[in-house]
Design an enzyme around this catalytic site. Structure first.
Site, PDB file in Angstrom:
ATOM      1  N   GLU A  35       0.855  -1.196   0.000  1.00  0.00           N
ATOM      2  CA  GLU A  35       0.000   0.000   0.000  1.00  0.00           C
ATOM      3  C   GLU A  35       0.880   1.231   0.000  1.00  0.00           C
ATOM      4  OE1 GLU A  35      -2.175  -0.162   3.644  1.00  0.00           O
ATOM      5  OE2 GLU A  35      -3.132  -2.040   3.083  1.00  0.00           O
ATOM      6  N   LYS A  37       2.249   4.550   1.463  1.00  0.00           N
ATOM      7  CA  LYS A  37       2.321   5.086   2.828  1.00  0.00           C
ATOM      8  C   LYS A  37       1.930   6.556   2.720  1.00  0.00           C
ATOM      9  CE  LYS A  37       5.411   5.073   6.808  1.00  0.00           C
ATOM     10  NZ  LYS A  37       5.302   6.468   7.215  1.00  0.00           N
ATOM     11  N   ASP A  39       1.332  10.297   3.681  1.00  0.00           N
ATOM     12  CA  ASP A  39       1.981  11.214   4.606  1.00  0.00           C
ATOM     13  C   ASP A  39       0.928  12.149   5.205  1.00  0.00           C
ATOM     14  OD1 ASP A  39       3.891  12.488   6.024  1.00  0.00           O
ATOM     15  OD2 ASP A  39       4.757  13.585   4.350  1.00  0.00           O
ATOM     16  N   TYR A 145      -6.888   1.896   6.307  1.00  0.00           N
ATOM     17  CA  TYR A 145      -6.011   0.765   5.986  1.00  0.00           C
ATOM     18  C   TYR A 145      -6.015  -0.329   7.055  1.00  0.00           C
ATOM     19  CZ  TYR A 145      -2.883   3.814   8.715  1.00  0.00           C
ATOM     20  OH  TYR A 145      -2.362   4.627   9.668  1.00  0.00           O
ATOM     21  N   LYS A 234      10.843   3.421   2.568  1.00  0.00           N
ATOM     22  CA  LYS A 234      10.736   4.874   2.403  1.00  0.00           C
ATOM     23  C   LYS A 234      11.358   5.278   1.064  1.00  0.00           C
ATOM     24  CE  LYS A 234       9.559   7.422   5.656  1.00  0.00           C
ATOM     25  NZ  LYS A 234      10.041   7.796   6.883  1.00  0.00           N
ATOM     26  N   CYS A 327      30.065  42.882  -6.418  1.00  0.00           N
ATOM     27  CA  CYS A 327      28.861  42.544  -5.641  1.00  0.00           C
ATOM     28  C   CYS A 327      27.614  43.070  -6.350  1.00  0.00           C
ATOM     29  CB  CYS A 327      28.968  43.149  -4.243  1.00  0.00           C
ATOM     30  SG  CYS A 327      27.443  42.961  -3.306  1.00  0.00           S
ATOM     31  N   CYS A 330      26.148  46.080  -4.029  1.00  0.00           N
ATOM     32  CA  CYS A 330      26.795  47.377  -3.784  1.00  0.00           C
ATOM     33  C   CYS A 330      27.938  47.683  -4.745  1.00  0.00           C
ATOM     34  CB  CYS A 330      27.306  47.438  -2.338  1.00  0.00           C
ATOM     35  SG  CYS A 330      28.623  46.246  -2.028  1.00  0.00           S
ATOM     36  N   CYS A 345      31.649  39.538  -0.497  1.00  0.00           N
ATOM     37  CA  CYS A 345      31.611  40.988  -0.655  1.00  0.00           C
ATOM     38  C   CYS A 345      32.191  41.547   0.643  1.00  0.00           C
ATOM     39  CB  CYS A 345      30.172  41.460  -0.839  1.00  0.00           C
ATOM     40  SG  CYS A 345      30.017  43.242  -0.620  1.00  0.00           S
ATOM     41  N   CYS A 351      27.015  47.317   2.423  1.00  0.00           N
ATOM     42  CA  CYS A 351      26.328  46.562   1.366  1.00  0.00           C
ATOM     43  C   CYS A 351      24.851  46.340   1.748  1.00  0.00           C
ATOM     44  CB  CYS A 351      27.038  45.227   1.170  1.00  0.00           C
ATOM     45  SG  CYS A 351      26.168  44.142   0.040  1.00  0.00           S
TER      46      CYS A 351
HETATM   47  S1  IVH Z   1      -0.104   0.334   8.749  1.00  0.00           S
HETATM   48  C1  IVH Z   1      -0.002  -1.927  12.482  1.00  0.00           C
HETATM   49  N1  IVH Z   1      -0.560   1.423   6.405  1.00  0.00           N
HETATM   50  O1  IVH Z   1       2.665   5.223   8.866  1.00  0.00           O
HETATM   51  C2  IVH Z   1       0.268  -1.235  11.203  1.00  0.00           C
HETATM   52  N2  IVH Z   1       0.377   2.775   8.109  1.00  0.00           N
HETATM   53  O2  IVH Z   1       5.243   4.839  10.191  1.00  0.00           O
HETATM   54  C3  IVH Z   1       0.594   0.174  11.375  1.00  0.00           C
HETATM   55  N3  IVH Z   1       0.759   5.096   7.443  1.00  0.00           N
HETATM   56  O3  IVH Z   1       1.515   5.622  12.147  1.00  0.00           O
HETATM   57  C4  IVH Z   1       0.297   1.064  10.299  1.00  0.00           C
HETATM   58  N4  IVH Z   1      -0.009   4.901   5.375  1.00  0.00           N
HETATM   59  O4  IVH Z   1       0.225   6.764  10.311  1.00  0.00           O
HETATM   60  C5  IVH Z   1      -0.100   1.608   7.657  1.00  0.00           C
HETATM   61  N5  IVH Z   1      -1.035   2.262   4.288  1.00  0.00           N
HETATM   62  C6  IVH Z   1      -0.593   2.448   5.523  1.00  0.00           C
HETATM   63  C7  IVH Z   1      -0.115   3.704   5.959  1.00  0.00           C
HETATM   64  C8  IVH Z   1       0.363   3.813   7.272  1.00  0.00           C
HETATM   65  C9  IVH Z   1       0.509   5.736   6.278  1.00  0.00           C
HETATM   66  C10 IVH Z   1       1.376   5.707   8.638  1.00  0.00           C
HETATM   67  C11 IVH Z   1       0.626   5.489   9.918  1.00  0.00           C
HETATM   68  C12 IVH Z   1       1.637   4.993  10.917  1.00  0.00           C
HETATM   69  C13 IVH Z   1       2.916   5.353  10.239  1.00  0.00           C
HETATM   70  C14 IVH Z   1       4.030   4.399  10.663  1.00  0.00           C
END
Ligand code: IVH
Length: 586
Positions: A35, A37, A39, A145, A234, A327, A330, A345, A351
């Site tokens: 999935e 992640k 932000d 999720y 990441k 510069c 100035c 400078c 300046c």
């Molecule tokens: S699963 C027990 N799925 O990432 C499983 N987390 O670094 C825990 N997050 O605090 C989380 N997208 O806020 C999961 N598709 C996703 C996510 C997700 C974002 C965040 C979540 C968690 C943080 C952990």
């Protein structure tokens, strides 16, 4: 609510998967769900008898904040689910689409409100409103999720089945998830989304890879903070393509002259970027940049954007950049400084760009914190010759401000007030504001701790300064040099004359509770990191940005990063905010 272990390497992902296969003697490769992640902000929703009853933030994982009323205004959170279910918990991420974030900031700009740094902060600020009507006006959404229901009736055996169930019950599940048969497919998924994420209207900083089968998940289990059946990959810092509209030359407060690329605005790692540093003139040559070229940019350490390389030269006749000899502010001939790549400078006092940069620094948050005195006002004050040094700010009258463009009487009065009210900063902030070479925020704090009063610092000796752990010859010499300069002394005298006097370090404000201890802070806490650093220092402790065997405690908030893992590996004690507060109460 758990956190996630994370990695930046594909090799680590493969190892994580293979270790599971080996440890549990699996004959068949376990299925995975990948999935994006998101932000945003993690929340947990509770449904009782099919109705949404309570929603809380993740907080420190154990205790969160009840934000039910605000969550009720979000359209992608159903008030009522489809089936008859006694109790259901759903977790997910609240986010603000990138386009809505841009619109919100535009509106904030027009109404003179605070600008948000990125969609995550905008989502967080919008959720933490006391007035749910304000939250309702902000475009927030949720991707779900995770689901937990005690009823056996539904017989959900895997994460992918749970996602299907959540969709049927009316929750918004991110459509880009994928069930993978092995880790190679998961790696492909990560590579695909690393490139493709730019085109999404929400911010994602990685991929979460989860074991699909619930039975296998239970067998694998959890560490104290994270499931062992899931891991996060990441993304490397985002590299985004844009056009160089111009190359300007910036003069900093120390006189350093640096080339800056002016860019076609582009969204990168959480905010819109319009300028990127090119570091020095050698770097412009090395990169071979001409105005009009297409370049890749990224945020170095995710903060200051930089140009990485040219990807396509402009089709027209190249407009090469010629490094200036004088510069741009100035006209003084630029000079090299031994051991440094930048040109400088040397006209420090006259300046205008240097004067402006020093004043901008003076008023900034970590210095005198004069809110409202923006760069535009500083520039006008200097151009109109109303201000030359920070001391001149304190003799300005309301009438002086009214001579500036777009400043009406009320704003002029406000500016006068904020300046007058800023005359007694903490000693550390005052030292920082002076802009002594090599003396930044951290060193200023060390100096304030050691000397207690500004007079003591002013009359300190080389040896006394060197007694401070973390300060060496270069800094000590620079401090002595600053106080022996007659112009600096003239400005300091004027400041004192206008009543600008820093607070003394009060003995009663400090304790020795943490003396001899070093703390490293990681993750998101309930308040700014600055605030916690201040508390630690007030109690005699030190803070550091990296974990080592000498670290006494790692104070870990939400989403802690690699510092947490390193602390675990080194056996350094990790505490959460609640434990930290308990130590303070003692
Ligand atoms: S699963 C027990 N799925 O990432 C499983 N987390 O670094 C825990 N997050 O605090 C989380 N997208 O806020 C999961 N598709 C996703 C996510 C997700 C974002 C965040 C979540 C968690 C943080 C952990």
């Amino acid at each position: 609510m758990y956190s996630l272990d994370n990695t930046y390497s594909y090799d680590d992902l493969v190892q994580w998967y293979e270790k599971i296969i080996k440890n549990y003697s699996l004959d068949i490769k376990p299925k995975l769900v990948c999935e994006l992640k998101i932000d945003g902000l993690a929340i947990s929703l509770t449904y009782k008898n099919s109705v949404f009853t309570t929603g809380v933030t993740r907080g420190d994982g154990f205790v969160g904040e009840d934000i039910t009323q605000n969550l009720k205004t979000i359209k992608t959170i159903p008030d009522k689910i489809v089936s008859d279910i006694q109790e259901l918990e759903v977790r997910g991420e609240i986010f603000m689409p990138k386009t809505s974030f841009e619109k919100l900031n535009q509106k904030q700009l027009e109404n003179g409100g605070k600008l948000f740094a990125n969609p995550r902060n905008a989502a967080s600020g919008s959720l933490r409103q006391l007035d749910a009507n304000i939250t309702a006006q902000r475009d927030l959404a949720m991707f779900s999720y995770y689901g937990r229901l005690d009823s056996k009736e539904y017989d959900i055996k895997s994460h992918s089945q749970m996602l299907d169930f959540l969709k049927k019950e009316g929750f918004n599940v991110n459509p880009n998830y994928k069930v993978c048969s092995n880790i190679e497919e998961a790696v492909e998924y990560c590579k695909y989304w690393d490139k493709e994420r730019q085109n999404l209207d929400y911010a994602t900083d990685g991929v979460v890879i989860k074991i699909d089968s619930f039975d296998l998940q239970s067998e694998i289990g959890y560490t104290s903070r994270a499931p062992k059946w899931a891991t996060a990959f990441k993304f490397p810092p985002e590299e985004v393509s844009t056009i160089v509209k111009n190359i300007e030359v910036n003069v900093g407060r120390s006189g350093a002259v640096t080339p800056v690329a002016v860019l076609e605005p582009v969204y990168v790692s959480g905010s819109t970027v319009q300028r990127a540093t090119l570091h020095n003139f050698d770097e412009v040559k090395r990169l071979g940049i001409n105005i009009g070229d297409r370049v890749l940019i990224k945020k170095a350490a995710e903060i200051i954007p930089k140009v990485i390389c040219v990807t396509e030269h402009s089709t027209g006749t190249p407009v090469p950049f010629v490094a200036p000899e004088t510069c741009p502010s100035c006209g003084t001939k630029l000079v090299p400084v031994e051991g440094e790549v930048n040109l400088y400078c040397p006209n420090h006092l006259g300046c205008p760009e240097q004067v402006k940069a020093r004043l901008e620094y003076w008023v900034s948050k970590d210095c005198m914190d004069i809110d409202g005195l923006g760069d535009n006002i500083v520039a006008q004050l200097v151009d109109k010759k109303l201000v030359e040094t920070p001391a001149d700010l304190y003799k300005l009258s309301t009438n002086d401000f009214m001579q500036l463009d777009l400043i009406a009487e009320k704003s002029a009065q406000n500016l006068y007030n904020v300046i007058q009210n800023s005359k007694h900063p903490t000693l550390a902030r005052f030292i920082n504001a002076l802009g002594i070479r090599h003396v930044g925020k951290e060193t200023s704090e060390l100096l304030a701790q050691k000397f207690g009063t500004f007079e003591n610092l002013k009359h300190s000796t080389f040896e006394q300064i060197l007694e401070i752990d973390g300060i060496g010859d270069k800094i000590a010499l620079s401090i002595l040099d600053f106080f022996s300069n007659s112009f600096n002394n003239e400005v300091l005298n004027k400041l004192e004359m206008y009543g600008v006097v820093p607070q003394e370090m009060s003995q009663t404000d400090t304790t020795t509770l943490f003396s001899g201890m070093t703390f490293v802070i990681t993750g998101t806490l309930s308040d700014t990191r600055d605030k916690f650093e201040k508390i630690i220092k007030q109690n005699g402790g030190k803070t550091s940005s990296s974990v080592s065997k000498k670290t006494s405690y790692v104070l870990a908030g939400e989403n802690p990063g690699s510092k947490y893992t390193k602390a675990e590996a080194l056996g350094v004690k990790i505490i959460n905010e609640t434990q930290f507060n308990a130590m303070l109460e003692k």
